[in-house]
Design an enzyme around this catalytic site. Structure first.
Site, mmCIF file in Angstrom:
data_model
loop_
_atom_site.group_PDB
_atom_site.id
_atom_site.type_symbol
_atom_site.label_atom_id
_atom_site.label_comp_id
_atom_site.label_asym_id
_atom_site.label_seq_id
_atom_site.Cartn_x
_atom_site.Cartn_y
_atom_site.Cartn_z
ATOM 1 N N PHE A 281 29.764 22.245 111.947
ATOM 2 C CA PHE A 281 29.022 21.493 110.921
ATOM 3 C C PHE A 281 27.708 22.241 110.639
ATOM 4 O O PHE A 281 26.622 21.694 110.728
ATOM 5 C CB PHE A 281 28.733 20.048 111.373
ATOM 6 C CG PHE A 281 29.937 19.303 111.895
ATOM 7 C CD1 PHE A 281 30.795 18.669 111.005
ATOM 8 C CD2 PHE A 281 30.221 19.249 113.254
ATOM 9 C CE1 PHE A 281 31.919 17.974 111.474
ATOM 10 C CE2 PHE A 281 31.328 18.555 113.727
ATOM 11 C CZ PHE A 281 32.176 17.918 112.849
ATOM 12 N N ASP B 251 26.882 19.273 115.293
ATOM 13 C CA ASP B 251 25.905 18.453 114.553
ATOM 14 C C ASP B 251 26.591 17.803 113.358
ATOM 15 O O ASP B 251 26.316 18.150 112.205
ATOM 16 C CB ASP B 251 24.727 19.338 114.102
ATOM 17 C CG ASP B 251 23.635 18.536 113.414
ATOM 18 O OD1 ASP B 251 23.550 17.319 113.653
ATOM 19 O OD2 ASP B 251 22.861 19.138 112.639
ATOM 20 N N ASP C 182 31.929 24.957 108.433
ATOM 21 C CA ASP C 182 31.541 23.801 107.615
ATOM 22 C C ASP C 182 32.583 23.625 106.527
ATOM 23 O O ASP C 182 33.216 24.589 106.101
ATOM 24 C CB ASP C 182 30.156 24.006 106.982
ATOM 25 C CG ASP C 182 29.508 22.690 106.559
ATOM 26 O OD1 ASP C 182 28.642 22.191 107.291
ATOM 27 O OD2 ASP C 182 29.880 22.147 105.490
ATOM 28 N N SER C 183 32.756 22.389 106.058
ATOM 29 C CA SER C 183 33.744 22.133 105.008
ATOM 30 C C SER C 183 33.157 22.321 103.613
ATOM 31 O O SER C 183 33.853 22.113 102.628
ATOM 32 C CB SER C 183 34.315 20.724 105.150
ATOM 33 O OG SER C 183 33.261 19.788 105.146
ATOM 34 N N CYS D 90 23.767 11.547 114.442
ATOM 35 C CA CYS D 90 22.705 11.006 113.578
ATOM 36 C C CYS D 90 23.124 9.642 113.046
ATOM 37 O O CYS D 90 22.632 9.190 112.024
ATOM 38 C CB CYS D 90 22.385 11.978 112.444
ATOM 39 S SG CYS D 90 23.790 12.323 111.384
ATOM 40 N N ARG E 3 16.623 23.300 116.710
ATOM 41 C CA ARG E 3 16.993 24.680 116.358
ATOM 42 C C ARG E 3 16.163 25.667 117.188
ATOM 43 O O ARG E 3 16.668 26.681 117.661
ATOM 44 C CB ARG E 3 16.784 24.914 114.858
ATOM 45 C CG ARG E 3 17.880 24.299 114.012
ATOM 46 C CD ARG E 3 17.780 24.704 112.557
ATOM 47 N NE ARG E 3 16.721 24.011 111.862
ATOM 48 C CZ ARG E 3 16.891 22.940 111.079
ATOM 49 N NH1 ARG E 3 18.086 22.428 110.906
ATOM 50 N NH2 ARG E 3 15.868 22.389 110.465
HETATM 51 N N1 SAH Z 1 23.346 21.493 111.572
HETATM 52 C C1 SAH Z 1 22.979 21.538 110.173
HETATM 53 C C2 SAH Z 1 23.144 20.183 109.497
HETATM 54 C C3 SAH Z 1 24.536 19.587 109.539
HETATM 55 S S1 SAH Z 1 24.841 18.316 108.412
HETATM 56 C C4 SAH Z 1 21.568 22.098 110.022
HETATM 57 O O1 SAH Z 1 20.884 22.328 111.029
HETATM 58 O O2 SAH Z 1 21.150 22.328 108.887
HETATM 59 C C5 SAH Z 1 26.558 18.036 108.552
HETATM 60 C C6 SAH Z 1 27.431 19.080 107.878
HETATM 61 O O3 SAH Z 1 28.786 18.747 108.192
HETATM 62 C C7 SAH Z 1 27.379 19.161 106.370
HETATM 63 O O4 SAH Z 1 27.054 20.473 105.995
HETATM 64 C C8 SAH Z 1 28.812 18.820 105.878
HETATM 65 O O5 SAH Z 1 29.220 19.656 104.801
HETATM 66 C C9 SAH Z 1 29.624 19.135 107.097
HETATM 67 N N2 SAH Z 1 30.884 18.404 107.286
HETATM 68 C C10 SAH Z 1 31.127 17.092 107.137
HETATM 69 N N3 SAH Z 1 32.363 16.774 107.558
HETATM 70 C C11 SAH Z 1 32.935 17.943 107.984
HETATM 71 C C12 SAH Z 1 34.186 18.281 108.556
HETATM 72 N N4 SAH Z 1 35.119 17.349 108.799
HETATM 73 N N5 SAH Z 1 34.413 19.567 108.886
HETATM 74 C C13 SAH Z 1 33.473 20.514 108.659
HETATM 75 N N6 SAH Z 1 32.269 20.240 108.154
HETATM 76 C C14 SAH Z 1 31.986 18.977 107.814
#
Ligand code: SAH
Length: 396
Positions: free
Chosen positions: A227, A299, A249-250, A339, A211
């Site tokens: 995400f 991510d 995000d979903s 990850c 970040r």
């Molecule tokens: N980059 C973030 C962490 C991401 S974790 C940080 O720095 O804090 C992954 C995220 O993807 C989660 O919030 C989850 O809700 C979201 N997610 C999972 N599948 C998804 C999809 N198909 N579309 C959108 N978001 C999704």
């Protein structure tokens, strides 16, 4: 009482000799005694020589996890306190005036298999992910409270991997009184953590350095954060001077906290836009609307927890990376992560290369990303190296 004696099959001593902490069920020849779940057992080579002491997990394929490679060392409260103390002290320099959150204990890589602890200001969130950590739960939590000086401890052992160990999920306050939300500071930026309802233990601490890097890359750029969870990269990009940030995000709850995090840092919300949507669908909509960005963060969650899921996961990674590369302006940057334990850094780079080829993008890797220093990787435990990422530039 004498510890149960577990003898390995001939030829299966090698990984222990290399100090890998896991013993799989198929490597075991005989068990003398009747160890209960989480009991300490002594591991012996097929020639009878003692090799290590370990926590016994009769329901798991990972049948034993090593506490100590010195078989004479007693596994008791003093032993565990010493391990907890060493891990917490190793984080001293990661907590300073600009940071009051970090992972304190990272399981196997801190010599404490299955035990995870994240510090958010004065609150610690713990996870017991294996039978041995569960057996010593009270001892580990007492030691952690004492060494960290944190009075409030909350448990989030509500994860699927516990089922593989035959353990039921458990969550709730363990010590002290919990504020419903905890404010943390990372790189001088404020974030709200919901330790009871957030994902994992509440925040993705492993992305701290990345970040910070995105913050430095953001000035003047139109950013797309896919995400986004609670907007970690969004806030970092705004702090760096991004022109705009679109975050997807979903999870509606995550986005609500993301908006709060932007406000908590007093950034102009007019520079931000949020979409509660599936990234796979939304990227196609952005493509069809001919949108373009200068910096894209991908991510996603763990698509491949193990190598068995790698093929399907590879298709998903390729899909989003291909679409992202198409949405990038010439000269734009893609910070792309995986990850997934089941996807190696090598394979991940090949997948991104395939995506660039299909997107007809002339792209180059300019940096590699990994988890931050509070998520160490024991050299004898490559499974700990789960987070990998690439910074890719799309050449004109
Ligand atoms: N980059 C973030 C962490 C991401 S974790 C940080 O720095 O804090 C992954 C995220 O993807 C989660 O919030 C989850 O809700 C979201 N997610 C999972 N599948 C998804 C999809 N198909 N579309 C959108 N978001 C999704």
């Amino acid at each position: 009482m004498a510890l149960a004696r577990v003898t390995l099959q001939p030829g299966r001593e090698k990984s222990l000799e290399q100090r890998h902490p896991w013993v799989f069920s198929g490597s075991i020849a005989t068990v003398e005694g009747t160890p209960a779940v989480g009991d300490t057992v002594l591991l012996h080579g097929s020639d009878g020589s003692p090799l290590a002491s370990a926590a016994w997990s009769p329901e798991s394929k990972i049948r034993a996890r090593v506490w100590s490679f010195d078989p004479r060392e007693e596994i008791d409260a003093a032993f565990l306190r010493a391990r907890v103390g060493a891990a917490v002290r190793a984080r001293d320099e990661l907590l300073d005036s600009a940071h009051n959150a970090c992972r304190l204990i990272h399981g196997e890589s801190d010599g404490l298999p299955g035990f995870v602890a994240d510090r958010y200001q004065d609150v610690v969130v713990v996870q017991m992910l294996a039978a041995g950590a569960e057996r010593w739960r009270d001892t580990l939590i007492d030691a952690l409270a004492e060494v960290s000086g944190c009075g409030a401890i909350y448990e989030r052992s509500n994860v699927d991997v516990r089922a593989l160990e035959g353990l039921a999920p458990r969550e709730g306050p363990v010590r002290g009184t919990m504020p419903p939300r905890v404010d943390i500071v990372e790189d001088g930026l404020r974030f709200v953590i919901d330790v009871a309802h957030g994902q994992k233990t509440g925040f993705y601490l492993d992305q701290r350095n990345n970040r910070k890097r995105v913050r430095a890359l953001a000035p003047g750029r139109d950013v797309l954060n896919c995400f986004c969870y609670t907007g970690g990269f969004t806030v970092a990009a705004l702090a760096g001077g991004a022109k705009s940030v679109l975050s997807i995000d979903s999870s509606a709850e995550a986005i609500a906290l993301g908006r709060e995090n932007v406000a908590a840092n007093a950034f102009d919300s007019a520079r931000t836009d949020w979409r509660d949507a599936d990234v796979f669908v939304e990227l196609r909509k952005l493509r069809d609307a001919a949108r373009a960005f200068d910096l894209i963060v991908l991510d996603p969650p763990k698509f491949a927890p193990t190598a068995q899921h790698a093929e399907k996961a590879a298709r998903a990674y390729k899909d989003i990376n291909l679409l992202a590369l198409k949405l990038l302006r010439p000269g734009g940057l893609l910070a792309t992560f995986s990850c997934s334990g089941g996807i190696s850094a090598d394979l991940f780079q090949k997948i991104v290369a395939g995506a660039a080829l299909d997107a007809r993008a002339n792209a180059v890797v300019i940096e590699h990303f990994a988890a931050s220093a509070d998520h160490p990787v024991a050299l004898n435990f490559p499974q700990g190296d789960y987070l990998k990422g690439l910074l890719v530039r799309k050449n004109a």
